[in-house]
Design a protein around this motif. Structure first.
Motif, short mmCIF file in Angstrom:
data_model
loop_
_atom_site.label_atom_id
_atom_site.label_comp_id
_atom_site.label_asym_id
_atom_site.label_seq_id
_atom_site.Cartn_x
_atom_site.Cartn_y
_atom_site.Cartn_z
N PHE A 67 32.00 42.12 40.58
CA PHE A 67 33.12 42.24 41.50
C PHE A 67 32.68 42.60 42.92
CE2 PHE A 67 36.12 43.44 37.81
CZ PHE A 67 36.28 42.10 37.52
N SER A 186 42.20 40.60 47.57
CA SER A 186 41.86 39.65 46.50
C SER A 186 40.73 38.72 46.91
CB SER A 186 43.11 38.84 46.12
OG SER A 186 44.15 39.67 45.66
N ILE A 271 45.45 41.96 35.60
CA ILE A 271 44.06 41.91 35.18
C ILE A 271 43.20 42.81 36.05
CG2 ILE A 271 43.34 39.96 36.62
CD1 ILE A 271 42.48 40.35 32.93
N ILE A 272 43.53 42.92 37.34
CA ILE A 272 42.79 43.81 38.23
C ILE A 272 43.09 45.26 37.86
CG2 ILE A 272 42.46 44.53 40.62
CD1 ILE A 272 43.08 41.72 41.50
N GLN A 275 41.34 46.15 34.61
CA GLN A 275 39.90 46.32 34.79
C GLN A 275 39.58 47.66 35.43
OE1 GLN A 275 37.66 43.47 33.78
NE2 GLN A 275 36.80 45.49 33.44
N CYS A 317 46.03 44.71 29.30
CA CYS A 317 46.48 43.53 30.07
C CYS A 317 47.94 43.21 29.77
CB CYS A 317 45.60 42.33 29.76
SG CYS A 317 43.98 42.35 30.53
N ALA A 377 41.64 37.07 28.90
CA ALA A 377 40.85 38.22 29.35
C ALA A 377 39.68 38.51 28.41
CB ALA A 377 41.75 39.45 29.49
N GLY A 398 38.50 35.71 31.20
CA GLY A 398 38.46 37.09 31.64
C GLY A 398 38.90 37.28 33.07
N THR A 399 38.48 38.40 33.60
CA THR A 399 38.88 38.79 34.95
C THR A 399 38.41 37.79 35.99
OG1 THR A 399 38.57 41.06 34.18
CG2 THR A 399 38.92 40.74 36.52
N SER A 400 37.18 37.29 35.84
CA SER A 400 36.61 36.40 36.85
C SER A 400 37.47 35.15 37.03
CB SER A 400 35.19 36.00 36.45
OG SER A 400 34.38 37.14 36.25
N ILE A 403 41.07 35.86 38.39
CA ILE A 403 41.08 36.18 39.82
C ILE A 403 40.81 34.93 40.65
CG2 ILE A 403 39.80 37.42 41.61
CD1 ILE A 403 39.49 39.73 39.69
#
Length: 438
Positions: A67, A186, A271-272, A275, A317, A377, A398-400, A403
């Motif tokens: 991140f 973001s 999701i952010i 995390q 989530c 996620a 997932g998060t990646s 986002i």
């Protein structure tokens, strides 16, 4: 393809949009350069040698490093990135749901938002100072030979430099939002993630050594990405009938419009938020390296490909999807606005029943969206079990991925809005980014 090229030309023709994009790119370059500035008191060469000797640093810290664009393992001044600000935002929004003072601020319009932003900034400083102490302790335990100053001095340096670095990154994000294009916070997270994508693709191709298998993996990644885009763009349209009104010699209303309710109204924020919550146990465990209990908690919640992490991450989530949707969408306010404008949903009485009807529909359509987001996620853990390298598996979902998709769509929507305001076509003549209807 021709329409995309023409849209790119139109973007360059609009002076304001061109300046905003160039400003955004310039700020992102500053952020990337700053991520390579090492903390004082660290031998950068020795730290790099220790990192190279242990290339498989994964787990939650590896995801955190993703991140912040690699600054975490490089011990950069931006090692904590923007995540403390996200954590502070979560705390303030949670307080807004239970504390009357924060609820009052949320109802005070622009003045209230400014006050909330100010409190969030103060919270960011406090959280960063706390996390920087844990970061210093962890770095001393794992890379002590690379630290060339006393432990107490290094801890003090970490608190000062990391706090200043996070505040500066927060300021950069706010400048992008104000004078650039897209959501600055973001975009800063996204640019750190994108920095790892080329190396992840190259490593996966080298590891597989089979072009057919590699193409299958890329195809699976494409399908998952399309699924995320589909759910992100999906809406449930509720018909709204407006009564006829005569004002002077003109007649208004008498038409049927639609109230669009998004399947994932919360966007990328759940999701952010989730995390950020997952970082808390490992941060606390860093303060107690000699405690068997906290070491166990840190290991269980720090393995992003483990079972316990996946289950907990999925649940959080889903929870935050509902939580943020409840904050972002207010059925009562929508019903009141509709009633003032003379609109009603066919078969539903205006007022309280309309509010309850919208709330019921929103709850139903949020469930599949929340479950899908939760499933995506934990896809990296599934991909890793299937043999995908951890570095590339993080992009498999997932998060990646969430986002990247969410921020890209939001930025494209803002660019297209500038194009349409000046009577240019958007990126696609057959449809807007969020569904053009003629």
């Amino acid at each position: 393809m021709a329409s995309v090229v023409e849209s790119a030309r139109n973007i360059w023709k609009i002076q304001e949009l061109r300046q905003r994009i160039l400003f955004t790119l310039g700020v992102l370059v500053v952020y990337r350069l700053g991520s390579y500035v090492t903390l004082p008191g660290i031998d950068a060469v020795a730290l790099q040698q220790l990192t190279d000797a242990n290339p498989n640093q994964g787990g939650l810290f590896g995801l955190f490093n993703l991140f912040v664009g690699g600054a975490f393992f490089r011990a950069g001044v931006f090692a904590l990135g923007i995540m403390p600000y996200i954590t502070a935002s979560i705390i303030v929004q949670l307080l807004g749901a239970v504390v009357p003072y924060f609820q009052k601020l949320q109802r005070e319009g622009e003045d209230g938002r400014r006050k909330i932003t100010q409190l969030t900034r103060y919270g960011t400083v406090a959280i960063t100072a706390l996390q920087s102490i844990g970061y210093a302790i962890n770095l001393q335990a794992t890379s002590g030979t690379a630290i060339v100053i006393p432990a107490w001095a290094f801890t003090l340096v970490c608190v000062i430099c990391l706090t200043a670095g996070t505040v500066f990154v927060m300021w950069l994000g706010e400048r992008i939002t104000e004078k650039g294009i897209g959501n600055g916070i973001s975009l800063i997270i996204m640019i750190g993630i994108i920095a790892f994508l080329p190396a992840a693709l190259a490593n996966q191709f080298t590891e597989v050594a089979n072009i057919f298998v590699f193409l299958i993996e890329l195809g699976a990644l494409f399908l998952v990405t399309m699924g995320v885009v589909f759910v992100t763009q999906g809406t449930r349209r509720i018909p709204v009938q407006y009564a006829k009104r005569v004002v002077g010699r003109k007649q208004y209303g008498g038409t049927t419009q639609y109230l669009p309710l998004r399947v994932n109204a919360a966007g990328v924020m759940p999701i952010i938020f989730a995390q950020s919550i997952m970082f808390i146990p490992s941060t606390i465990a860093a303060f107690f390296p000699d405690s068997a209990f906290w070491v166990g908690v840190g290991n269980a919640t720090g393995d992003i490909f483990g079972v316990w992490y996946s289950v907990l991450f999925f649940v959080i989530c889903v929870f935050f999807t509902y939580f943020y949707t409840a904050i972002a969408v207010n059925p009562q306010e929508m019903a009141d606005t509709m009633k003032r404008q003379g609109g009603f949903i066919p078969g539903v009485r205006p007022g309280r029943q309309t509010s309850e009807f919208i709330d019921t529909i929103l709850t139903r359509i949020t469930l599949p969206g929340a479950l899908f987001i939760g499933f995506v996620a934990i896809l990296p853990a599934i991909a890793a079990q299937a043999g995908v390298l951890p570095g590339f598996a993080q992009f498999f979902g997932g998060t990646s991925l969430l986002i990247l998709v969410g921020v890209t769509l939001d930025t494209l929507q803002q660019i297209e809005s500038h194009l349409l305001m000046r009577h240019y076509d958007g990126f696609m003549k057959t449809g807007r980014v969020r569904g053009r209807r003629r």
